[in-house]
Design an enzyme around this catalytic site. Structure first.
Site, mmCIF file in Angstrom:
data_model
loop_
_atom_site.group_PDB
_atom_site.id
_atom_site.type_symbol
_atom_site.label_atom_id
_atom_site.label_comp_id
_atom_site.label_asym_id
_atom_site.label_seq_id
_atom_site.Cartn_x
_atom_site.Cartn_y
_atom_site.Cartn_z
ATOM 1 C CB SER A 95 19.883 -42.907 -3.285
ATOM 2 O OG SER A 95 20.780 -42.164 -2.515
ATOM 3 C CE LYS B 178 16.794 -42.386 1.271
ATOM 4 N NZ LYS B 178 15.998 -43.540 0.821
ATOM 5 C CE1 TYR C 17 16.154 -39.372 3.476
ATOM 6 C CE2 TYR C 17 17.165 -37.547 2.273
ATOM 7 C CZ TYR C 17 16.325 -38.643 2.304
ATOM 8 O OH TYR C 17 15.662 -39.032 1.167
ATOM 9 C CB SER D 231 1.083 -47.166 2.768
ATOM 10 O OG SER D 231 2.084 -46.424 3.429
HETATM 11 N N1 LIG Z 1 9.956 -36.847 -1.413
HETATM 12 C C1 LIG Z 1 11.179 -36.450 -1.682
HETATM 13 O O1 LIG Z 1 11.440 -35.248 -1.912
HETATM 14 C C2 LIG Z 1 12.305 -37.457 -1.755
HETATM 15 C C3 LIG Z 1 13.560 -37.032 -2.241
HETATM 16 C C4 LIG Z 1 14.606 -37.943 -2.299
HETATM 17 C C5 LIG Z 1 14.407 -39.249 -1.900
HETATM 18 N N2 LIG Z 1 13.189 -39.633 -1.416
HETATM 19 C C6 LIG Z 1 13.037 -41.018 -0.972
HETATM 20 O O2 LIG Z 1 11.923 -41.586 -1.607
HETATM 21 C C7 LIG Z 1 11.378 -42.628 -0.788
HETATM 22 C C8 LIG Z 1 9.874 -42.464 -0.661
HETATM 23 O O3 LIG Z 1 9.609 -41.255 0.003
HETATM 24 P P1 LIG Z 1 8.236 -40.453 -0.118
HETATM 25 O O4 LIG Z 1 8.599 -39.052 -0.410
HETATM 26 O O5 LIG Z 1 7.275 -41.159 -1.000
HETATM 27 O O6 LIG Z 1 7.787 -40.487 1.411
HETATM 28 P P2 LIG Z 1 6.457 -40.993 2.168
HETATM 29 O O7 LIG Z 1 5.242 -40.510 1.461
HETATM 30 O O8 LIG Z 1 6.685 -40.638 3.593
HETATM 31 O O9 LIG Z 1 6.509 -42.581 1.977
HETATM 32 C C9 LIG Z 1 7.325 -43.407 2.736
HETATM 33 C C10 LIG Z 1 6.838 -44.836 2.584
HETATM 34 O O10 LIG Z 1 7.731 -45.679 3.324
HETATM 35 C C11 LIG Z 1 6.938 -46.582 4.081
HETATM 36 N N3 LIG Z 1 7.624 -47.032 5.289
HETATM 37 C C12 LIG Z 1 8.090 -46.292 6.323
HETATM 38 N N4 LIG Z 1 8.602 -47.094 7.279
HETATM 39 C C13 LIG Z 1 8.444 -48.365 6.818
HETATM 40 C C14 LIG Z 1 8.757 -49.648 7.352
HETATM 41 N N5 LIG Z 1 9.345 -49.784 8.539
HETATM 42 N N6 LIG Z 1 8.432 -50.741 6.623
HETATM 43 C C15 LIG Z 1 7.837 -50.622 5.412
HETATM 44 N N7 LIG Z 1 7.536 -49.450 4.857
HETATM 45 C C16 LIG Z 1 7.831 -48.337 5.558
HETATM 46 C C17 LIG Z 1 5.681 -45.810 4.436
HETATM 47 O O11 LIG Z 1 4.596 -46.700 4.670
HETATM 48 P P3 LIG Z 1 4.086 -47.198 6.117
HETATM 49 O O12 LIG Z 1 4.114 -46.013 7.023
HETATM 50 O O13 LIG Z 1 2.708 -47.709 5.820
HETATM 51 O O14 LIG Z 1 5.004 -48.291 6.517
HETATM 52 C C18 LIG Z 1 5.430 -45.038 3.153
HETATM 53 O O15 LIG Z 1 4.668 -45.821 2.254
HETATM 54 C C19 LIG Z 1 12.146 -42.560 0.529
HETATM 55 O O16 LIG Z 1 13.159 -43.534 0.546
HETATM 56 C C20 LIG Z 1 12.740 -41.164 0.503
HETATM 57 O O17 LIG Z 1 13.916 -41.052 1.289
HETATM 58 C C21 LIG Z 1 12.148 -38.782 -1.334
#
Ligand SMILES: NC(=O)c1ccc[n+]([C@@H]2O[C@H](COP(=O)([O-])OP(=O)(O)OC[C@H]3O[C@@H](n4cnc5c(N)ncnc54)[C@H](OP(=O)(O)O)[C@@H]3O)[C@@H](O)[C@H]2O)c1
Length: 266
Positions: A128, A146, A142, A13
């Site tokens: 991760s 991971k 966090y 989303s």
């Molecule tokens: N951004 C970074 O710098 C970064 C760095 C390292 C790793 N990551 C990892 O990358 C992944 C995506 O992160 P992002 O940065 O894109 O964050 P984000 O924009 O906050 O996206 C998180 C997504 O997870 C979904 N989500 C949360 N709770 C959920 C649930 N219970 N069931 C199903 N979906 C759920 C949310 O959708 P809904 O709220 O609609 O459910 C949203 O689509 C994560 O695993 C994060 O730890 C991110």
């Protein structure tokens, strides 16, 4: 990836998941996006699903299998961050985080594996973080959530390879998304306030200056066209990726001093 693949991505989303789902949908793959919020897109089918709820996952997979005879790829991307001092962290918040970042991802894998086994092929990418390789200040849980997923990934590789199923951890550096807004933020107690605020604004600045999610999509596309995977892949800025080998080769004290400098603790 010349032939169209059936790809399930969680957390579509917003952020990385949304970009991944549209990217692979535009390339002609059949993409199913699972997140709690329904997402309108011409490029993928959104199935509102809470991945911490196993019966919701089962329903979503049954929905996919009404039309598909195979599941080629699962990208376990749904996740959230958590910030605060270890001492201040509430049990409910820790459990909520692990329930999504670890248990949710595991339940998704358990749900797709029977079909992948039946087809004797499948690829699973667990999203991760570079931060899973080290305990980051004020993001201890966090990192731990991971890191726990990484260990499960390593173990599973030995269990599922007889069916030609490959699993890996993709450790991302900072990516420009709204992850900061969706983090669990613990109440910070007095002794940690000053240093926490410094580290917190720095971590948000790093996300703001992060790599574009579209670059993650291109990296994953290249990964999916490889025949055989390693357990771990690292994607992000050089200054973040280098933290991983430095931890292996530097004396522990030197490494910690470097991390203190990077996180502006000194
Ligand atoms: N951004 C970074 O710098 C970064 C760095 C390292 C790793 N990551 C990892 O990358 C992944 C995506 O992160 P992002 O940065 O894109 O964050 P984000 O924009 O906050 O996206 C998180 C997504 O997870 C979904 N989500 C949360 N709770 C959920 C649930 N219970 N069931 C199903 N979906 C759920 C949310 O959708 P809904 O709220 O609609 O459910 C949203 O689509 C994560 O695993 C994060 O730890 C991110």
């Amino acid at each position: 990836m010349n032939t169209p693949q059936v790809i399930i991505i969680t957390g579509t989303s917003s952020g990385i998941g949304f970009v991944l789902a549209e990217y692979f949908g535009k390339k002609g793959h059949k993409v199913y996006g699972l997140s709690r919020k329904y997402t309108e897109s011409s490029y993928f089918t959104s199935i509102p699903t809470d991945v911490t709820d196993n019966s919701a996952i089962q329903n979503a997979i049954a929905e996919v299998l009404k039309t598909e005879t195979r599941i080629d790829v699962l990208i376990n991307n749904a996740g959230m961050g958590m910030v605060g001092a270890v001492e201040d962290s509430a049990k409910e918040d820790i459990l909520k985080l692990f329930n999504l970042n670890l248990v949710g991802a595991v339940q998704m894998m358990s749900a797709v594996l029977p079909k992948m086994r039946e087809n004797k092929s499948g690829k699973i990418i667990n999203i991760s973080s570079i931060g899973s390789e080290m305990g980051l200040p004020f993001r201890g849980f966090y990192s731990a959530s991971k890191s726990a997923l990484d260990k499960v990934t390593e173990a599973m590789r030995y269990e599922v390879y007889p069916w030609n199923i490959d699993v890996c951890s993709l450790h991302l550096g900072d990516i420009k998304t709204n992850i900061a807004e969706n983090r669990v933020r613990t109440k910070v107690s007095e002794p940690y306030k000053n240093v926490f605020e410094k580290v917190y604004s720095l971590m948000n600045a790093h996300v703001g200056e992060g790599t574009e999610p579209l670059e993650v999509a291109a990296y994953i596309e290249a990964l999916l066209s490889k025949n055989k995977w390693k357990a771990h892949y690292y994607f992000g800025k050089f200054g973040q990726k280098i933290g991983v080998p430095l931890k292996w080769i530097l004396p522990q004290g030197t490494y910690e001093n470097l991390m203190k400098k990077y996180n502006k603790l000194d």
